[in-house]
Design a protein around this motif. Sequence first.
Motif, PDB file in Angstrom:
ATOM      1  N   SER A  59     -29.048 -12.620   9.611  1.00  0.00           N
ATOM      2  CA  SER A  59     -28.553 -11.366   9.051  1.00  0.00           C
ATOM      3  C   SER A  59     -27.555 -10.666   9.979  1.00  0.00           C
ATOM      4  N   ARG A  60     -27.343 -11.221  11.165  1.00  0.00           N
ATOM      5  CA  ARG A  60     -26.420 -10.609  12.125  1.00  0.00           C
ATOM      6  C   ARG A  60     -25.007 -11.151  11.929  1.00  0.00           C
ATOM      7  N   VAL A  61     -24.033 -10.264  12.081  1.00  0.00           N
ATOM      8  CA  VAL A  61     -22.630 -10.608  11.906  1.00  0.00           C
ATOM      9  C   VAL A  61     -21.867 -10.211  13.164  1.00  0.00           C
ATOM     10  N   LYS A  62     -21.050 -11.139  13.660  1.00  0.00           N
ATOM     11  CA  LYS A  62     -20.168 -10.814  14.775  1.00  0.00           C
ATOM     12  C   LYS A  62     -18.808 -10.462  14.192  1.00  0.00           C
ATOM     13  N   MET A  63     -18.326  -9.265  14.516  1.00  0.00           N
ATOM     14  CA  MET A  63     -17.053  -8.759  14.010  1.00  0.00           C
ATOM     15  C   MET A  63     -16.145  -8.436  15.198  1.00  0.00           C
ATOM     16  N   GLN A  64     -14.859  -8.393  14.912  1.00  0.00           N
ATOM     17  CA  GLN A  64     -13.894  -7.964  15.910  1.00  0.00           C
ATOM     18  C   GLN A  64     -13.050  -6.851  15.289  1.00  0.00           C
ATOM     19  N   MET A  65     -13.064  -5.685  15.939  1.00  0.00           N
ATOM     20  CA  MET A  65     -12.268  -4.545  15.491  1.00  0.00           C
ATOM     21  C   MET A  65     -11.017  -4.473  16.357  1.00  0.00           C
ATOM     22  N   SER A  66      -9.864  -4.371  15.716  1.00  0.00           N
ATOM     23  CA  SER A  66      -8.604  -4.194  16.445  1.00  0.00           C
ATOM     24  C   SER A  66      -8.049  -2.824  16.103  1.00  0.00           C
ATOM     25  N   LEU A  67      -7.722  -2.081  17.155  1.00  0.00           N
ATOM     26  CA  LEU A  67      -7.194  -0.736  16.977  1.00  0.00           C
ATOM     27  C   LEU A  67      -5.952  -0.562  17.834  1.00  0.00           C
ATOM     28  N   ASN A  68      -5.059   0.294  17.374  1.00  0.00           N
ATOM     29  CA  ASN A  68      -3.907   0.671  18.173  1.00  0.00           C
ATOM     30  C   ASN A  68      -4.165   2.082  18.690  1.00  0.00           C
ATOM     31  N   VAL A  69      -4.083   2.253  19.995  1.00  0.00           N
ATOM     32  CA  VAL A  69      -4.267   3.552  20.622  1.00  0.00           C
ATOM     33  C   VAL A  69      -2.914   3.956  21.205  1.00  0.00           C
ATOM     34  N   SER A  70      -2.358   5.068  20.706  1.00  0.00           N
ATOM     35  CA  SER A  70      -1.045   5.534  21.149  1.00  0.00           C
ATOM     36  C   SER A  70      -1.178   6.876  21.843  1.00  0.00           C
ATOM     37  N   VAL A  71      -0.541   6.982  22.993  1.00  0.00           N
ATOM     38  CA  VAL A  71      -0.440   8.258  23.692  1.00  0.00           C
ATOM     39  C   VAL A  71       0.931   8.828  23.358  1.00  0.00           C
ATOM     40  N   VAL A  72       0.973  10.113  22.987  1.00  0.00           N
ATOM     41  CA  VAL A  72       2.220  10.769  22.605  1.00  0.00           C
ATOM     42  C   VAL A  72       2.446  11.972  23.513  1.00  0.00           C
ATOM     43  N   ILE A  73       3.658  12.049  24.069  1.00  0.00           N
ATOM     44  CA  ILE A  73       4.049  13.214  24.856  1.00  0.00           C
ATOM     45  C   ILE A  73       5.484  13.583  24.493  1.00  0.00           C
ATOM     46  N   LYS A  74       5.882  14.802  24.846  1.00  0.00           N
ATOM     47  CA  LYS A  74       7.293  15.181  24.712  1.00  0.00           C
ATOM     48  C   LYS A  74       8.017  14.660  25.942  1.00  0.00           C
ATOM     49  N   THR A  75       9.182  14.103  25.717  1.00  0.00           N
ATOM     50  CA  THR A  75       9.958  13.510  26.796  1.00  0.00           C
ATOM     51  C   THR A  75      10.478  14.584  27.753  1.00  0.00           C
ATOM     52  N   ASN A  76      10.318  14.293  29.033  1.00  0.00           N
ATOM     53  CA  ASN A  76      10.913  15.096  30.102  1.00  0.00           C
ATOM     54  C   ASN A  76      11.133  14.173  31.292  1.00  0.00           C
ATOM     55  N   GLU A  77      11.509  14.709  32.417  1.00  0.00           N
ATOM     56  CA  GLU A  77      11.809  13.867  33.577  1.00  0.00           C
ATOM     57  C   GLU A  77      10.575  13.153  34.136  1.00  0.00           C
ATOM     58  N   GLU A  78       9.400  13.596  33.777  1.00  0.00           N
ATOM     59  CA  GLU A  78       8.161  13.000  34.277  1.00  0.00           C
ATOM     60  C   GLU A  78       7.454  12.120  33.245  1.00  0.00           C
ATOM     61  N   SER A  79       8.105  11.816  32.126  1.00  0.00           N
ATOM     62  CA  SER A  79       7.462  11.099  31.024  1.00  0.00           C
ATOM     63  C   SER A  79       6.858   9.766  31.432  1.00  0.00           C
ATOM     64  N   THR A  80       7.592   8.980  32.199  1.00  0.00           N
ATOM     65  CA  THR A  80       7.087   7.666  32.592  1.00  0.00           C
ATOM     66  C   THR A  80       5.785   7.809  33.366  1.00  0.00           C
ATOM     67  N   TYR A  81       5.769   8.716  34.340  1.00  0.00           N
ATOM     68  CA  TYR A  81       4.565   8.906  35.155  1.00  0.00           C
ATOM     69  C   TYR A  81       3.410   9.471  34.343  1.00  0.00           C
TER      70      TYR A  81
END
Length: 136
Positions: A59-81
Amino acid sequence: MPSTSSPETRIVEALVYRLTEVTPTVLLGYTALGVDEELPKPAILVQLESLQEQGRQGSRVKMQMSLNVSVVIKTNEESTYALMDLTRSIRAIFTTGERLVPEARNTQFSETQFDIAPNHGQLSFADIQLTIDVIL
């Protein structure tokens, strides 16, 4: 954190709850296009991409969940960091050895893809593919 009867729902709820440790604004089901300009930044957007059955044993099922996790910021001179710090923080909260819920087994992250906007005030993103192995 609310509890529901569906294990898949509990996993997504636990993921969103855990991500609020990085930033309080975590939204489910949003895509990069059409993001409201009034969205508090930084924000984390979580998109469920697939739920795939890997196998069955009784009765057990092995599943794989795939998710996209996105971080969003407003661009400025420190965006990369800032994006590097936020994505490092996301990865760190999942390396504690603590499971999201009892059904969630392994979590794996892909490489992080950065999309840094060329102009200040535009939105910049860091996308991480997250895979969670689940036993139901």
